[in-house]
Design a protein around this motif. Structure first.
Motif, short mmCIF file in Angstrom:
data_model
loop_
_atom_site.label_atom_id
_atom_site.label_comp_id
_atom_site.label_asym_id
_atom_site.label_seq_id
_atom_site.Cartn_x
_atom_site.Cartn_y
_atom_site.Cartn_z
N TYR A 50 21.50 13.83 52.67
CA TYR A 50 20.09 14.15 52.42
C TYR A 50 19.20 12.91 52.51
N THR A 91 14.13 20.25 46.31
CA THR A 91 14.92 19.79 45.16
C THR A 91 14.72 18.33 44.81
N GLU A 141 16.53 16.03 46.01
CA GLU A 141 17.83 15.36 46.15
C GLU A 141 17.84 14.50 47.40
N THR A 142 18.32 13.29 47.28
CA THR A 142 18.36 12.37 48.43
C THR A 142 19.69 11.66 48.57
N GLU A 143 20.70 12.08 47.81
CA GLU A 143 22.01 11.45 47.93
C GLU A 143 22.75 11.98 49.14
N GLN A 182 18.54 26.00 41.22
CA GLN A 182 18.00 24.65 41.32
C GLN A 182 16.47 24.60 41.37
N HIS A 210 15.65 21.24 51.98
CA HIS A 210 16.35 21.06 50.71
C HIS A 210 15.81 19.83 49.97
N VAL A 211 15.60 18.75 50.68
CA VAL A 211 15.04 17.54 50.05
C VAL A 211 13.64 17.84 49.50
N ARG A 235 28.91 21.31 47.52
CA ARG A 235 28.40 20.74 46.28
C ARG A 235 29.53 20.81 45.26
N PHE A 288 28.53 10.86 44.66
CA PHE A 288 27.33 11.37 43.99
C PHE A 288 27.32 10.91 42.54
#
Length: 592
Positions: free
Chosen positions: A329, A322, A324-326, A396, A318-319, A387, A455
């Motif tokens: 992740y 996308t 996303e690292t929050e 996404q 997923h990282v 989410r 987030f």
């Protein structure tokens, strides 16, 4: 002779062939308990020295009943088999032998053949509505449907993890016989049925066990969902062991997915559980046990469990896809390509290292385990529903990248799992929804907003209104799949690709999965890599993956038979891996 095994659970009301019903409840603190029927008649129960209260008398299926603990306290049966009037209503007697099975000799399927389809019964329309989808799922190549938890929960809208009657299938979805009809219909199509069970906690509303048996719960341990369950007591152990046997032998379920087992203590109970279950089920049945386990406890997989949901593999991918690292992740932010390759080769990414978010060691070595010990997924109920706006991966990332991800999912030796609608790239959100009492709905709403404040997109009072209200019927409605959508032209390509990939898997990979093990890997660039496995017949399965935006030149190229490639290029071009492309090959063990 049926491969299911008859048994009499220690807890609950059990209707018997002679027309009587045996009532049994564990309540060591009470000297006198009675069964009270809906017509007001009352029957006293006798108590033994271990704290069990029991009686048996003529009582027909469908009759409502309660347990009378004191003149002013009547409760439903904590082992109720049906709660037609929801969690605060009376329990109903069920004749579990009334349903006439059409597939009584069904034995299940070997684990290697498993392609899982996770679904939420409520948002699919109930038990009977799912039956209408089974032919299409079978044609797609699905070999197992995994039902999110069915234990009776408050109201008619819930993911299922707030259940409080583990023996009672959710009444808003249909009757017990409707559930059996779904399972029967699946078996007619050679589809296994797995059930997600929650043995680590009870929901916050309607839990009668906490009212009258405080020692059922630990006085010193808490989980993320409240008081931990006290698995040191034999009566508590029997409650859940019998529950597992109940689903397997009474409902003919083919396997159980145990939710969040890291919240269960002692862990030795988990190791004993699988052996006790197998000892009390027909030896020829294919029964499968799946774990969700934040602790990455590889020893449980060596102790008889079939596989674990591999969150590490999902999170790394997923990282990578996308950016996303929050939140959690962030544990995979440094080098997601390397983490993903490690997960594909060895199972867990965290095998004892310090986890950045907890600053504690996490996991155990897993490289010795079979690839089939890990369930790989791009999405599931958690990874979408947790989410804030329940957005799917299809909204996404680009469709070309999603196509490569599907190929990796379905052609790796790991056991693949699709989330309902994923096979056609559905964009329907899967939101978090509940239907508790008003006060509890308010607390859930506030808790959801607080959780999402971690987030950046939802970290202010002004942004909080963007988070759908979990208690709103509209939130549930928006999460319901439009099954007709898969027939629309814009979704046809994704659907046909997924169908083709599953067919390739079943023909070329499944027969070689037994004794498969990791072979080698190579990373060319972020998002571009090759990974291989030595299959059970000594052939080499090689996957060449390029999620990046640039073409990759491969010094060695690829050899052997091309099983699948996503770029539709001339198969003789074997030194270039196009951007957003995937190639799977199979070659003889002697080829290099």
């Amino acid at each position: 002779m049926s491969p299911t095994v008859s048994f009499l659970p220690k807890w609950g009301a059990w209707y018997q062939a002679d027309g009587t019903t045996r009532f049994r409840i564990w309540a060591p603190h009470y000297e006198q308990i009675s069964v009270v029927l809906e017509d007001g008649s009352e029957m006293a129960m006798s108590k033994n020295e271990e704290g069990w209260h029991e009686t048996c008398f003529s009582c027909q299926p469908g009759v409502r009943y309660s347990y009378k603990l004191s003149p002013d306290t009547l409760i439903p049966d904590p082992a109720s088999q049906f709660q037609p009037d929801d969690v605060h209503g009376k329990s109903a007697i069920v004749d579990q032998h009334a349903y006439q099975w059409r597939t009584p000799q069904w034995l299940g399927r070997p684990w290697e053949e498993t392609v899982i389809y996770e679904l939420h019964v409520g948002t699919c329309g109930g038990y009977s509505a799912i039956i209408k989808q089974l032919d299409t799922l079978s044609d797609l190549g699905i070999t197992a449907i995994e039902l999110m938890p069915l234990s009776e929960f408050p109201g008619s809208r819930n993911w299922g993890y707030d259940g409080v009657f583990p023996y009672a299938p959710e009444s808003s979805y249909g009757s017990p016989n409707d559930l059996k009809a779904l399972i029967d219909a699946a078996h007619e199509r050679h589809i296994m049925v797995f059930l997600d069970v929650v043995y680590n906690h009870f929901g916050p509303e309607g839990n009668v066990l906490s009212q009258y048996i405080p020692e059922f719960f630990s006085s010193v341990r808490q989980t993320a969902w409240g008081q931990a369950i006290n698995f040191t007591l034999p009566a508590v152990q029997d409650f859940f062991l019998d529950n597992a046997l109940y689903w397997l032998n009474i409902y003919h379920i083919d396997g159980l997915r145990l939710d969040a087992v890291h919240a269960i203590a002692p862990q030795s109970w988990l190791q004993d559980l699988v052996h006790k279950i197998r000892a009390r089920c027909h030896p020829e049945r294919h029964i499968h046990f799946i774990l969700e386990n934040e602790n990455n406890d590889a020893s449980l997989l060596r102790a008889g469990y079939s596989a674990q949901w591999n969150d590490d593999a999902h999170n790394a991918l997923h990282v990578l896809l996308t950016g996303e690292t929050e939140g959690y992740y962030g544990n995979f932010a440094q080098n997601p390509t390397q983490d993903l390759v490690l997960a594909l080769q060895e199972g867990f990414v965290y095998q004892g290292q310090i986890s950045p978010d907890t600053q504690k060691p996490r996991g155990q070595p897993s490289a010795d385990l079979s690839p089939t010990s890990f369930i790989f997924f791009l999405q599931n109920h958690d990874q979408i529903g947790n989410r804030a706006v329940g957005d799917r991966l299809s909204t996404q990332i680009e469709s070309a990248v999603l196509s490569v991800a599907h190929a990796l999912l379905l052609l790796s030796p790991h056991i693949p799992m699709l989330f309902m609608g994923e096979e056609w790239g559905a964009k329907t959100p899967f939101l978090y929804f509940v239907s508790h009492s008003d006060d509890l709905n308010r607390l859930v709403r506030e808790g959801r907003q607080k959780e999402m404040a971690a987030f950046s997109a939802f970290n202010s009072q002004e942004k909080a209104h963007l988070i759908p209200d979990p208690a709103s019927p509209e939130t549930f409605r928006r999460s319901c799949l439009d099954w007709a959508e898969r027939n629309q032209p814009e979704y046809a390509e994704i659907y046909e690709t997924v169908k083709k990939l599953i067919a390739v898997r079943q023909e070329h990979i499944v027969p070689r999965l037994r004794n498969a093990r990791a072979a080698s890997s190579h990373i060319w660039a972020p998002g571009a890599f090759a990974v291989s496995w030595r299959m059970g017949d000594d052939r080499l399965l090689e996957l060449f993956v390029n999620f990046s935006d640039t073409d990759i030149t491969m010094l060695t190229g690829y050899a052997g038979v091309v099983l699948y490639r996503s770029d539709h290029q001339d198969r003789k071009i074997n030194h270039t891996l196009k951007s957003h492309s995937f190639i799977a090959t199979l070659r003889e063990g002697s080829e290099r």
